[in-house]
Design a protein around this motif. Structure first.
Motif, PDB file in Angstrom:
ATOM      1  N   LEU A 214     -50.356  41.630  68.323  1.00 53.69           N
ATOM      2  CA  LEU A 214     -51.181  42.816  68.093  1.00 53.69           C
ATOM      3  C   LEU A 214     -50.343  44.024  67.707  1.00 53.69           C
ATOM      4  O   LEU A 214     -50.757  44.841  66.896  1.00 53.69           O
ATOM      5  N   GLN A 215     -49.154  44.149  68.315  1.00 56.69           N
ATOM      6  CA  GLN A 215     -48.255  45.255  67.980  1.00 56.69           C
ATOM      7  C   GLN A 215     -46.956  45.095  68.763  1.00 56.69           C
ATOM      8  O   GLN A 215     -46.863  44.291  69.690  1.00 56.69           O
ATOM      9  N   GLN A 216     -45.954  45.873  68.359  1.00 61.20           N
ATOM     10  CA  GLN A 216     -44.760  46.019  69.185  1.00 61.20           C
ATOM     11  C   GLN A 216     -45.146  46.780  70.458  1.00 61.20           C
ATOM     12  O   GLN A 216     -46.056  47.599  70.438  1.00 61.20           O
ATOM     13  N   TYR A 217     -44.405  46.511  71.520  1.00 65.75           N
ATOM     14  CA  TYR A 217     -44.583  47.301  72.738  1.00 65.75           C
ATOM     15  C   TYR A 217     -43.302  48.066  73.054  1.00 65.75           C
ATOM     16  O   TYR A 217     -43.330  49.271  73.290  1.00 65.75           O
ATOM     17  N   VAL A 218     -42.167  47.370  73.043  1.00 63.07           N
ATOM     18  CA  VAL A 218     -40.864  48.040  73.184  1.00 63.07           C
ATOM     19  C   VAL A 218     -40.040  47.697  71.945  1.00 63.07           C
ATOM     20  O   VAL A 218     -39.767  46.528  71.676  1.00 63.07           O
ATOM     21  N   ALA A 219     -39.687  48.738  71.195  1.00 59.27           N
ATOM     22  CA  ALA A 219     -38.995  48.530  69.924  1.00 59.27           C
ATOM     23  C   ALA A 219     -37.486  48.367  70.087  1.00 59.27           C
ATOM     24  O   ALA A 219     -36.824  47.795  69.227  1.00 59.27           O
ATOM     25  N   SER A 220     -36.949  48.872  71.180  1.00 62.18           N
ATOM     26  CA  SER A 220     -35.507  48.791  71.396  1.00 62.18           C
ATOM     27  C   SER A 220     -35.118  47.379  71.858  1.00 62.18           C
ATOM     28  O   SER A 220     -35.960  46.621  72.345  1.00 62.18           O
ATOM     29  N   PRO A 221     -33.848  47.010  71.699  1.00 58.52           N
ATOM     30  CA  PRO A 221     -33.402  45.696  72.176  1.00 58.52           C
ATOM     31  C   PRO A 221     -33.422  45.616  73.699  1.00 58.52           C
ATOM     32  O   PRO A 221     -33.323  46.632  74.383  1.00 58.52           O
ATOM     33  N   LEU A 222     -33.550  44.404  74.221  1.00 59.21           N
ATOM     34  CA  LEU A 222     -33.383  44.174  75.654  1.00 59.21           C
ATOM     35  C   LEU A 222     -31.911  43.880  75.914  1.00 59.21           C
ATOM     36  O   LEU A 222     -31.284  43.107  75.190  1.00 59.21           O
ATOM     37  N   GLN A 223     -31.381  44.511  76.935  1.00 57.16           N
ATOM     38  CA  GLN A 223     -29.968  44.340  77.281  1.00 57.16           C
ATOM     39  C   GLN A 223     -29.845  43.196  78.296  1.00 57.16           C
ATOM     40  O   GLN A 223     -30.028  43.392  79.492  1.00 57.16           O
ATOM     41  N   TRP A 224     -29.537  42.020  77.803  1.00 50.46           N
ATOM     42  CA  TRP A 224     -29.439  40.846  78.675  1.00 50.46           C
ATOM     43  C   TRP A 224     -28.061  40.788  79.329  1.00 50.46           C
ATOM     44  O   TRP A 224     -27.049  40.560  78.656  1.00 50.46           O
ATOM     45  N   GLY A 225     -28.037  41.005  80.632  1.00 47.40           N
ATOM     46  CA  GLY A 225     -26.791  40.856  81.362  1.00 47.40           C
ATOM     47  C   GLY A 225     -26.444  39.388  81.536  1.00 47.40           C
ATOM     48  O   GLY A 225     -27.329  38.541  81.710  1.00 47.40           O
ATOM     49  N   ILE A 226     -25.158  39.076  81.458  1.00 50.57           N
ATOM     50  CA  ILE A 226     -24.664  37.711  81.693  1.00 50.57           C
ATOM     51  C   ILE A 226     -24.027  37.715  83.078  1.00 50.57           C
ATOM     52  O   ILE A 226     -23.003  38.363  83.303  1.00 50.57           O
ATOM     53  N   HIS A 227     -24.664  37.009  84.005  1.00 57.31           N
ATOM     54  CA  HIS A 227     -24.311  37.119  85.419  1.00 57.31           C
ATOM     55  C   HIS A 227     -23.750  35.822  85.965  1.00 57.31           C
ATOM     56  O   HIS A 227     -24.218  34.740  85.617  1.00 57.31           O
ATOM     57  N   VAL A 228     -22.784  35.962  86.851  1.00 54.82           N
ATOM     58  CA  VAL A 228     -22.243  34.832  87.608  1.00 54.82           C
ATOM     59  C   VAL A 228     -22.302  35.199  89.089  1.00 54.82           C
ATOM     60  O   VAL A 228     -22.524  36.363  89.444  1.00 54.82           O
ATOM     61  N   ALA A 229     -22.117  34.216  89.947  1.00 53.11           N
ATOM     62  CA  ALA A 229     -22.040  34.519  91.376  1.00 53.11           C
ATOM     63  C   ALA A 229     -20.825  35.401  91.633  1.00 53.11           C
ATOM     64  O   ALA A 229     -19.758  35.201  91.039  1.00 53.11           O
ATOM     65  N   ALA A 230     -20.982  36.369  92.503  1.00 56.41           N
ATOM     66  CA  ALA A 230     -19.915  37.344  92.741  1.00 56.41           C
ATOM     67  C   ALA A 230     -18.608  36.673  93.153  1.00 56.41           C
ATOM     68  O   ALA A 230     -17.520  37.138  92.799  1.00 56.41           O
ATOM     69  N   GLN A 231     -18.717  35.551  93.884  1.00 54.33           N
ATOM     70  CA  GLN A 231     -17.513  34.900  94.391  1.00 54.33           C
ATOM     71  C   GLN A 231     -16.966  33.813  93.453  1.00 54.33           C
ATOM     72  O   GLN A 231     -15.998  33.132  93.795  1.00 54.33           O
ATOM     73  N   SER A 232     -17.583  33.651  92.285  1.00 52.88           N
ATOM     74  CA  SER A 232     -17.134  32.599  91.364  1.00 52.88           C
ATOM     75  C   SER A 232     -15.790  32.970  90.736  1.00 52.88           C
ATOM     76  O   SER A 232     -15.358  34.126  90.786  1.00 52.88           O
ATOM     77  N   THR A 233     -15.176  31.998  90.101  1.00 57.44           N
ATOM     78  CA  THR A 233     -13.876  32.227  89.456  1.00 57.44           C
ATOM     79  C   THR A 233     -14.023  32.687  88.008  1.00 57.44           C
ATOM     80  O   THR A 233     -13.040  33.033  87.370  1.00 57.44           O
ATOM     81  N   PHE A 234     -15.260  32.694  87.477  1.00 57.11           N
ATOM     82  CA  PHE A 234     -15.472  33.084  86.079  1.00 57.11           C
ATOM     83  C   PHE A 234     -15.219  34.576  85.905  1.00 57.11           C
ATOM     84  O   PHE A 234     -15.728  35.396  86.664  1.00 57.11           O
ATOM     85  N   GLN A 235     -14.434  34.914  84.880  1.00 56.90           N
ATOM     86  CA  GLN A 235     -14.087  36.313  84.639  1.00 56.90           C
ATOM     87  C   GLN A 235     -14.551  36.820  83.278  1.00 56.90           C
ATOM     88  O   GLN A 235     -14.795  38.007  83.117  1.00 56.90           O
ATOM     89  N   THR A 236     -14.649  35.943  82.305  1.00 58.95           N
ATOM     90  CA  THR A 236     -15.038  36.341  80.949  1.00 58.95           C
ATOM     91  C   THR A 236     -16.124  35.402  80.439  1.00 58.95           C
ATOM     92  O   THR A 236     -16.326  34.295  80.979  1.00 58.95           O
ATOM     93  N   ILE A 237     -16.813  35.834  79.375  1.00 65.58           N
ATOM     94  CA  ILE A 237     -17.861  34.997  78.795  1.00 65.58           C
ATOM     95  C   ILE A 237     -17.292  33.667  78.319  1.00 65.58           C
ATOM     96  O   ILE A 237     -17.923  32.614  78.464  1.00 65.58           O
ATOM     97  N   SER A 238     -16.085  33.694  77.785  1.00 65.66           N
ATOM     98  CA  SER A 238     -15.486  32.452  77.279  1.00 65.66           C
ATOM     99  C   SER A 238     -15.296  31.419  78.383  1.00 65.66           C
ATOM    100  O   SER A 238     -15.270  30.207  78.118  1.00 65.66           O
ATOM    101  N   ASP A 239     -15.191  31.866  79.632  1.00 67.86           N
ATOM    102  CA  ASP A 239     -15.060  30.930  80.758  1.00 67.86           C
ATOM    103  C   ASP A 239     -16.325  30.090  80.956  1.00 67.86           C
ATOM    104  O   ASP A 239     -16.291  29.077  81.663  1.00 67.86           O
TER     105      ASP A 239
END
Length: 281
Positions: free
Chosen positions: A77-102
């Motif tokens: 019917l129409q746009q509602y929010v025209a701006s992009p959604l900012q999708w956070g990339i999240h891991v468990a706080a205690q995980s060993t992952f540090q970068t997206i490439s991990d």
């Protein structure tokens, strides 16, 4: 009084709808707007549209276009929010992952098949040069389900709106290691095709009410404090979110539609082209 069923996520984007409902603005024009929060997100809302459990939905652009390409008889019917959604990339706080490439070849938590959390995992994979065809998923249904999946090592990462997850990051449950914005306007308002064809005047009136509210939404006194309180956010985070969020009162143009469609085709999110005049009303 005409009853109309509508669904959307219980997030700050939809506070304008809640204000209209609380103020009785739809009742004033003879519409009983029956709002249902759907924390499971776009995949669940697509199912509800297909199964005639709702008439309207405020839904992620990529998710509904994918489902329409798979046979969902709904129209935009129409746009509602025209701006992009900012999708956070999240891991468990205690995980060993540090970068997206991990996260290459790691399991991603998604709310449902066809959800924004799944489709944006594909976008992120393409951005990183990974083969998105081999992504493995753990279905978690809701944000709460994602917390359990990541903390119990049932999945390795989860993508969700970075502002709605901020309280979980602040509590040191999630750690955010990146942000992946949607390359298109993030939310649209859609209707089941049958409902649209039989209720165009009702739809027009509903859109007029919500559009009047979204035009003025940022000017509402202390709206930042109201949002922070309702959605358990820090005031400075809400203020940042308000700066980058743009509501729309316009339909997608054919040029915009083709650009989004071409991106979705390139990403493999949709397999064939859609007809502008059939989808966009």
């Amino acid at each position: 009084m005409k009853t109309v069923k509508i669904v959307g996520v219980p997030e700050h984007f939809n506070l304008p709808w809640q204000f209209c409902l609380e103020n009785g603005e739809f009742n004033e024009i003879g519409i009983d707007l029956d709002w249902t929060d759907v924390p499971e997100g776009t995949g669940k809302m697509c199912q509800m549209l297909r199964e005639n459990e709702t008439d309207l939905a405020v839904i992620l652009t990529e998710g509904i276009l994918k489902d329409i390409s798979n046979g969902n008889e709904s129209v935009v019917l129409q746009q509602y929010v025209a701006s992009p959604l900012q999708w956070g990339i999240h891991v468990a706080a205690q995980s060993t992952f540090q970068t997206i490439s991990d996260l290459k070849d790691k399991k991603v938590a998604i709310s449902r098949n066809g959800s924004g959390s799944q489709l944006m995992a594909i976008v992120n994979a393409k951005n990183e040069g990974w083969n998105s065809d081999v992504l493995s998923y753990e279905i978690v249904n809701t944000l709460d389900g994602a917390v359990i999946a990541l903390t119990e090592n049932k999945a390795d990462y989860f993508m969700w709106d970075r502002f709605m997850t901020q309280p979980i990051v602040d509590k040191n449950i999630f750690r955010r290691i990146g942000v992946c914005p949607t390359p298109w306007p993030c939310f649209v308002i859609v209707a089941r095709k049958e409902f649209y064809e039989n209720n165009q005047a009702v739809i027009k009136n509903i859109l007029e009410v919500i559009n009047y509210t979204t035009i003025e939404f940022k000017q509402i006194p202390s709206i930042d404090k109201t949002l922070a309180s309702r959605y358990e956010q820090k005031l400075e985070d809400i203020q940042e979110w308000l700066k980058i969020t743009k509501w729309s009162q316009k339909q997608l143009t054919e040029k915009q539609f083709e650009q989004i469609q071409n991106q979705l085709l390139e990403l493999g999110i949709i397999k064939s082209t859609l007809n502008f005049n059939e989808v966009i009303k």
